[in-house]
Design an enzyme around this catalytic site. Structure first.
Site, PDB file in Angstrom:
ATOM      1  N   ARG A 171       0.835  -1.210   0.000  1.00 59.36           N
ATOM      2  CA  ARG A 171       0.000   0.000   0.000  1.00 59.36           C
ATOM      3  C   ARG A 171       0.865   1.254   0.000  1.00 59.36           C
ATOM      4  NH1 ARG A 171      -5.114   0.178   2.226  1.00 59.36           N
ATOM      5  NH2 ARG A 171      -4.617   1.936   3.541  1.00 59.36           N
ATOM      6  N   ARG A 175      10.231   4.739  -2.749  1.00 58.69           N
ATOM      7  CA  ARG A 175      10.735   5.438  -3.930  1.00 58.69           C
ATOM      8  C   ARG A 175      12.116   6.017  -3.688  1.00 58.69           C
ATOM      9  NH1 ARG A 175       6.637   9.595  -2.126  1.00 58.69           N
ATOM     10  NH2 ARG A 175       4.890   8.735  -3.250  1.00 58.69           N
ATOM     11  N   ARG A 248      -9.244  -6.391  13.197  1.00 57.40           N
ATOM     12  CA  ARG A 248      -8.507  -5.622  14.192  1.00 57.40           C
ATOM     13  C   ARG A 248      -9.373  -4.451  14.614  1.00 57.40           C
ATOM     14  NH1 ARG A 248      -4.651  -7.593  17.039  1.00 57.40           N
ATOM     15  NH2 ARG A 248      -3.406  -5.680  17.131  1.00 57.40           N
ATOM     16  N   ARG A 279       0.247   5.340  16.473  1.00 55.05           N
ATOM     17  CA  ARG A 279       0.474   6.686  15.951  1.00 55.05           C
ATOM     18  C   ARG A 279      -0.277   7.727  16.777  1.00 55.05           C
ATOM     19  NH1 ARG A 279      -2.304   5.214  10.030  1.00 55.05           N
ATOM     20  NH2 ARG A 279      -4.213   4.409  10.915  1.00 55.05           N
ATOM     21  N   GLU A 299      -3.446   6.201  19.016  1.00 60.85           N
ATOM     22  CA  GLU A 299      -4.169   5.080  18.404  1.00 60.85           C
ATOM     23  C   GLU A 299      -3.593   3.747  18.907  1.00 60.85           C
ATOM     24  OE1 GLU A 299      -4.820   6.156  14.283  1.00 60.85           O
ATOM     25  OE2 GLU A 299      -4.982   4.032  13.767  1.00 60.85           O
ATOM     26  N   TYR A 347      -9.870  -4.652   2.707  1.00 62.57           N
ATOM     27  CA  TYR A 347      -9.120  -3.508   3.222  1.00 62.57           C
ATOM     28  C   TYR A 347      -9.221  -2.375   2.185  1.00 62.57           C
ATOM     29  CZ  TYR A 347      -4.993  -1.406   5.587  1.00 62.57           C
ATOM     30  OH  TYR A 347      -4.124  -0.606   6.267  1.00 62.57           O
ATOM     31  N   ASP A 349      -9.874   1.414   0.742  1.00 68.62           N
ATOM     32  CA  ASP A 349      -9.812   2.833   1.078  1.00 68.62           C
ATOM     33  C   ASP A 349     -11.122   3.488   0.637  1.00 68.62           C
ATOM     34  OD1 ASP A 349      -7.374   3.125   2.370  1.00 68.62           O
ATOM     35  OD2 ASP A 349      -6.263   3.125   0.485  1.00 68.62           O
TER      36      ASP A 349
HETATM   37  P1  FAD Z   1     -18.197   2.132   7.626  1.00 68.77           P
HETATM   38  O1  FAD Z   1     -17.761   3.513   7.484  1.00 68.77           O
HETATM   39  O2  FAD Z   1     -17.596   1.254   8.625  1.00 68.77           O
HETATM   40  O3  FAD Z   1     -19.781   2.103   7.695  1.00 68.77           O
HETATM   41  C1  FAD Z   1     -20.504   0.967   8.079  1.00 68.77           C
HETATM   42  C2  FAD Z   1     -21.607   1.440   9.009  1.00 68.77           C
HETATM   43  O4  FAD Z   1     -22.485   0.342   9.252  1.00 68.77           O
HETATM   44  C3  FAD Z   1     -21.099   1.899  10.375  1.00 68.77           C
HETATM   45  O5  FAD Z   1     -21.527   3.216  10.631  1.00 68.77           O
HETATM   46  C4  FAD Z   1     -21.725   0.904  11.351  1.00 68.77           C
HETATM   47  O6  FAD Z   1     -22.105   1.501  12.581  1.00 68.77           O
HETATM   48  C5  FAD Z   1     -22.928   0.432  10.572  1.00 68.77           C
HETATM   49  N1  FAD Z   1     -23.379  -0.899  10.982  1.00 68.77           N
HETATM   50  C6  FAD Z   1     -22.649  -2.035  11.051  1.00 68.77           C
HETATM   51  N2  FAD Z   1     -23.411  -3.049  11.491  1.00 68.77           N
HETATM   52  C7  FAD Z   1     -24.653  -2.547  11.682  1.00 68.77           C
HETATM   53  C8  FAD Z   1     -25.864  -3.105  12.153  1.00 68.77           C
HETATM   54  N3  FAD Z   1     -25.953  -4.389  12.508  1.00 68.77           N
HETATM   55  N4  FAD Z   1     -26.950  -2.299  12.243  1.00 68.77           N
HETATM   56  C9  FAD Z   1     -26.868  -0.975  11.900  1.00 68.77           C
HETATM   57  N5  FAD Z   1     -25.744  -0.408  11.475  1.00 68.77           N
HETATM   58  C10 FAD Z   1     -24.643  -1.176  11.366  1.00 68.77           C
HETATM   59  N6  FAD Z   1      -9.488   5.326   3.750  1.00 68.77           N
HETATM   60  C11 FAD Z   1      -8.893   6.271   2.989  1.00 68.77           C
HETATM   61  O7  FAD Z   1      -9.213   6.379   1.801  1.00 68.77           O
HETATM   62  N7  FAD Z   1      -7.966   7.125   3.508  1.00 68.77           N
HETATM   63  C12 FAD Z   1      -7.577   7.067   4.800  1.00 68.77           C
HETATM   64  O8  FAD Z   1      -6.727   7.857   5.247  1.00 68.77           O
HETATM   65  C13 FAD Z   1      -8.176   6.083   5.639  1.00 68.77           C
HETATM   66  N8  FAD Z   1      -7.816   5.976   6.921  1.00 68.77           N
HETATM   67  C14 FAD Z   1      -8.400   5.034   7.708  1.00 68.77           C
HETATM   68  C15 FAD Z   1      -8.012   4.938   9.046  1.00 68.77           C
HETATM   69  C16 FAD Z   1      -8.590   3.996   9.873  1.00 68.77           C
HETATM   70  C17 FAD Z   1      -8.172   3.894  11.316  1.00 68.77           C
HETATM   71  C18 FAD Z   1      -9.566   3.099   9.349  1.00 68.77           C
HETATM   72  C19 FAD Z   1     -10.188   2.053  10.218  1.00 68.77           C
HETATM   73  C20 FAD Z   1      -9.961   3.189   8.025  1.00 68.77           C
HETATM   74  C21 FAD Z   1      -9.375   4.145   7.184  1.00 68.77           C
HETATM   75  N9  FAD Z   1      -9.766   4.279   5.859  1.00 68.77           N
HETATM   76  C22 FAD Z   1      -9.149   5.213   5.064  1.00 68.77           C
HETATM   77  C23 FAD Z   1     -10.798   3.401   5.262  1.00 68.77           C
HETATM   78  C24 FAD Z   1     -12.203   4.019   5.320  1.00 68.77           C
HETATM   79  O9  FAD Z   1     -12.580   4.220   6.673  1.00 68.77           O
HETATM   80  C25 FAD Z   1     -13.188   3.062   4.661  1.00 68.77           C
HETATM   81  O10 FAD Z   1     -12.800   2.751   3.357  1.00 68.77           O
HETATM   82  C26 FAD Z   1     -14.636   3.581   4.594  1.00 68.77           C
HETATM   83  O11 FAD Z   1     -14.960   4.456   5.617  1.00 68.77           O
HETATM   84  C27 FAD Z   1     -15.564   2.405   4.628  1.00 68.77           C
HETATM   85  O12 FAD Z   1     -16.900   2.799   4.433  1.00 68.77           O
HETATM   86  P2  FAD Z   1     -18.055   1.742   4.670  1.00 68.77           P
HETATM   87  O13 FAD Z   1     -19.315   2.420   4.382  1.00 68.77           O
HETATM   88  O14 FAD Z   1     -17.734   0.478   3.971  1.00 68.77           O
HETATM   89  O15 FAD Z   1     -17.937   1.333   6.224  1.00 68.77           O
HETATM   90  N1  UDP Z   2       3.557   0.518   8.020  1.00 69.23           N
HETATM   91  C1  UDP Z   2       4.754   0.376   8.683  1.00 69.23           C
HETATM   92  N2  UDP Z   2       5.320   1.460   9.275  1.00 69.23           N
HETATM   93  C2  UDP Z   2       4.727   2.675   9.256  1.00 69.23           C
HETATM   94  C3  UDP Z   2       3.502   2.826   8.570  1.00 69.23           C
HETATM   95  C4  UDP Z   2       2.930   1.725   7.967  1.00 69.23           C
HETATM   96  O1  UDP Z   2       5.309  -0.712   8.727  1.00 69.23           O
HETATM   97  O2  UDP Z   2       5.293   3.615   9.829  1.00 69.23           O
HETATM   98  C5  UDP Z   2       2.947  -0.681   7.410  1.00 69.23           C
HETATM   99  C6  UDP Z   2       1.997  -1.398   8.372  1.00 69.23           C
HETATM  100  O3  UDP Z   2       2.110  -2.777   8.123  1.00 69.23           O
HETATM  101  C7  UDP Z   2       0.650  -0.886   7.948  1.00 69.23           C
HETATM  102  C8  UDP Z   2       0.832  -0.813   6.428  1.00 69.23           C
HETATM  103  O4  UDP Z   2       2.184  -0.336   6.281  1.00 69.23           O
HETATM  104  O5  UDP Z   2      -0.388  -1.760   8.315  1.00 69.23           O
HETATM  105  C9  UDP Z   2      -0.138   0.099   5.705  1.00 69.23           C
HETATM  106  O6  UDP Z   2      -0.038   1.406   6.261  1.00 69.23           O
HETATM  107  P1  UDP Z   2      -1.197   2.460   6.121  1.00 69.23           P
HETATM  108  O7  UDP Z   2      -0.684   3.756   6.628  1.00 69.23           O
HETATM  109  O8  UDP Z   2      -1.720   2.397   4.740  1.00 69.23           O
HETATM  110  O9  UDP Z   2      -2.272   1.879   7.143  1.00 69.23           O
HETATM  111  P2  UDP Z   2      -3.704   2.445   7.603  1.00 69.23           P
HETATM  112  O10 UDP Z   2      -3.643   3.940   7.515  1.00 69.23           O
HETATM  113  O11 UDP Z   2      -4.697   1.808   6.697  1.00 69.23           O
HETATM  114  O12 UDP Z   2      -3.801   1.970   9.000  1.00 69.23           O
END
Ligand code: FAD
Ligand code: UDP
Length: 371
Positions: A171, A175, A248, A279, A299, A347, A349
């Site tokens: 991911r 570079r 997770r 982080r 986090e 997984y 985005d």
């Molecule tokens: P969700 O946003 O999880 O929506 C699902 C919803 O369903 C939730 O609100 C939940 O409450 C609801 N739900 C579940 N079960 C039920 C139930 N039984 N009844 C009623 N409601 C229910 N993507 C990026 O592009 N850039 C980023 O920088 C980035 N950072 C991230 C950092 C973290 C820590 C995490 C966890 C994810 C990150 N993502 C990022 C990914 C991004 O969050 C997801 O791609 C996106 O939000 C997923 O949307 P979704 O609608 O599939 O799920």
């Molecule tokens: N990663 C790492 N060191 C860092 C940042 C990321 O080894 O400082 C690895 C780690 O395995 C992580 C993966 O790169 O799960 C993807 O990172 P990303 O920032 O995309 O994770 P997210 O924001 O989805 O948690």
């Protein structure tokens, strides 16, 4: 039947689907078990700062159509993600680039960096990387792996790097230029006004019930809609009948600090094992905030258990095989569409979720029109 679609989950997948269905005149009800809309992209206003309550979210994509789609709902700023990594008392730039290598080895040129990496992995004879460890070593050598990858990854995933799939580390860009942009995508930014406002606009004119869990709701509303769009956990939908998929979870420790700038960057990763969190996010920097106070979130990652929020699917071979079996069951549920990060156990985005929701909506609504 009061609705064409009951949409479970007011996250990006559910909101995009509902928006598209409404445009075609379909009657939608969106429910979410949380007390708010927007799923994991929800932002909470604290001290005038948009706090990314479920983790830092930076929108990035190379898909022009998806970028334009999102820009209908908000203007994006020009934020570029460039995290810093802290390893004990050393500080490095991320992603893995010439700034990182130069600091690590006191060198200047790509040729020097490549030679050091080649020397470090010479004896390992990695041809086709089979897991995250081999993938990371072959891209960046042992020093970068030991200091910036191993500890962070094992904290994040709770598993040895040898038991994790290589794609997780792919991911990130590796570079040989002095470029700290964490993404290779053409478009990147943070929506001005925050993500919740985007989802609010997507759901304009659509009925939404928060604090409503599907599994309770359906007991009394079995025939409320022709079809269900389900974006929760697929294994939970089926009562875990084939066994539980692994996820997770993440816990955020959020603090308001009486200072204007705590760490000088939105994202600082702690890559050694000893620091318990992965982080620290300082939210104001996503929007170049000038507030007097600041809000930070530490986090902490842990294995998901019933009752916790599932954040990341653990897409190793064993879980992917189990998911395939759930997918086969899902295909037989002809009146249910499974989508999103949890429904598809991927997984994804944000851009990929929006793209998948648009494709699903297009296919589904065309089918419904033909009927
Ligand atoms: P969700 O946003 O999880 O929506 C699902 C919803 O369903 C939730 O609100 C939940 O409450 C609801 N739900 C579940 N079960 C039920 C139930 N039984 N009844 C009623 N409601 C229910 N993507 C990026 O592009 N850039 C980023 O920088 C980035 N950072 C991230 C950092 C973290 C820590 C995490 C966890 C994810 C990150 N993502 C990022 C990914 C991004 O969050 C997801 O791609 C996106 O939000 C997923 O949307 P979704 O609608 O599939 O799920
Ligand atoms: N990663 C790492 N060191 C860092 C940042 C990321 O080894 O400082 C690895 C780690 O395995 C992580 C993966 O790169 O799960 C993807 O990172 P990303 O920032 O995309 O994770 P997210 O924001 O989805 O948690």
């Amino acid at each position: 039947m009061r609705y064409d679609y009951l949409i479970v989950g007011a996250g990006l997948f559910g909101a995009v689907f509902a928006h598209e269905a409404k445009k075609k005149g379909k009657r939608c009800l969106v429910i979410d078990k949380r007390p708010h809309i927007a799923g994991n992209v929800y932002c909470e206003d604290i001290e005038g700062i948009h706090v990314h309550k479920y983790g830092a979210h930076i929108f990035h994509t190379s898909n022009k159509a998806i970028w334009e789609y999102m820009n209908q709902f908000a203007e994006f700023n020009n934020y570029i993600n460039s995290p810093i990594a802290v390893y004990k008392d050393e500080l490095y730039n991320l992603p893995f680039n010439m700034n990182t290598f130069s600091k690590m080895w006191g060198i200047r040129t790509p040729k020097e960096a490549k030679e050091i990496i080649a020397q470090q992995i010479e004896e390992l004879h990695i041809t086709e990387p089979k897991n995250l460890e081999e993938q990371a070593l072959s891209l960046a050598g042992t020093d970068v792996y030991e200091k910036l990858i191993k500890g962070y990854t094992e904290k994040q995933w709770g598993r040895p790097c040898t038991e994790l799939p290589a794609f997780i580390i792919k991911r990130l860009p590796f570079r040989f230029t002095y470029d700290n942009n964490y993404f290779n995508d053409i478009y990147q930014g943070i929506p001005k006004g925050g993500y919740t406002a985007i989802v609010e606009k997507m759901l304009e004119g659509i009925e939404v019930k928060t604090n409503t869990d599907y599994f309770t709701f359906r007991k009394e509303n079995e025939n409320i809609a022709d079809k269900v769009v389900f974006t929760g956990m697929i294994d939970e939908y089926f009562g875990y009948q084939l066994g539980a998929l692994e996820y997770r979870s993440v816990r955020f420790e959020t603090e308001v600090l009486d200072m204007d700038n705590y760490q000088g960057n939105a994202v600082v990763n702690y890559t050694d094992r000893e620091v318990p969190y992965t982080r620290i996010i300082e939210h104001k920097h996503f929007e170049f905030g000038k507030q007097e106070k600041t809000v930070i979130s530490r986090e902490y990652s842990s294995e998901w258990k019933v009752g916790m929020e599932p954040y990341y699917p653990v897409n190793n071979e064993q879980n992917n095989e189990l998911f395939e079996k759930y997918r086969e069951l899902a295909e037989k549920e002809i009146n249910v569409i499974f989508g999103g990060r949890l429904g598809n156990y991927k997984y994804y985005d944000m851009d990929k979720v929006v793209e998948a929701a648009l494709q699903t909506a297009e296919k589904e609504l065309a089918r419904k029109d033909r009927k």
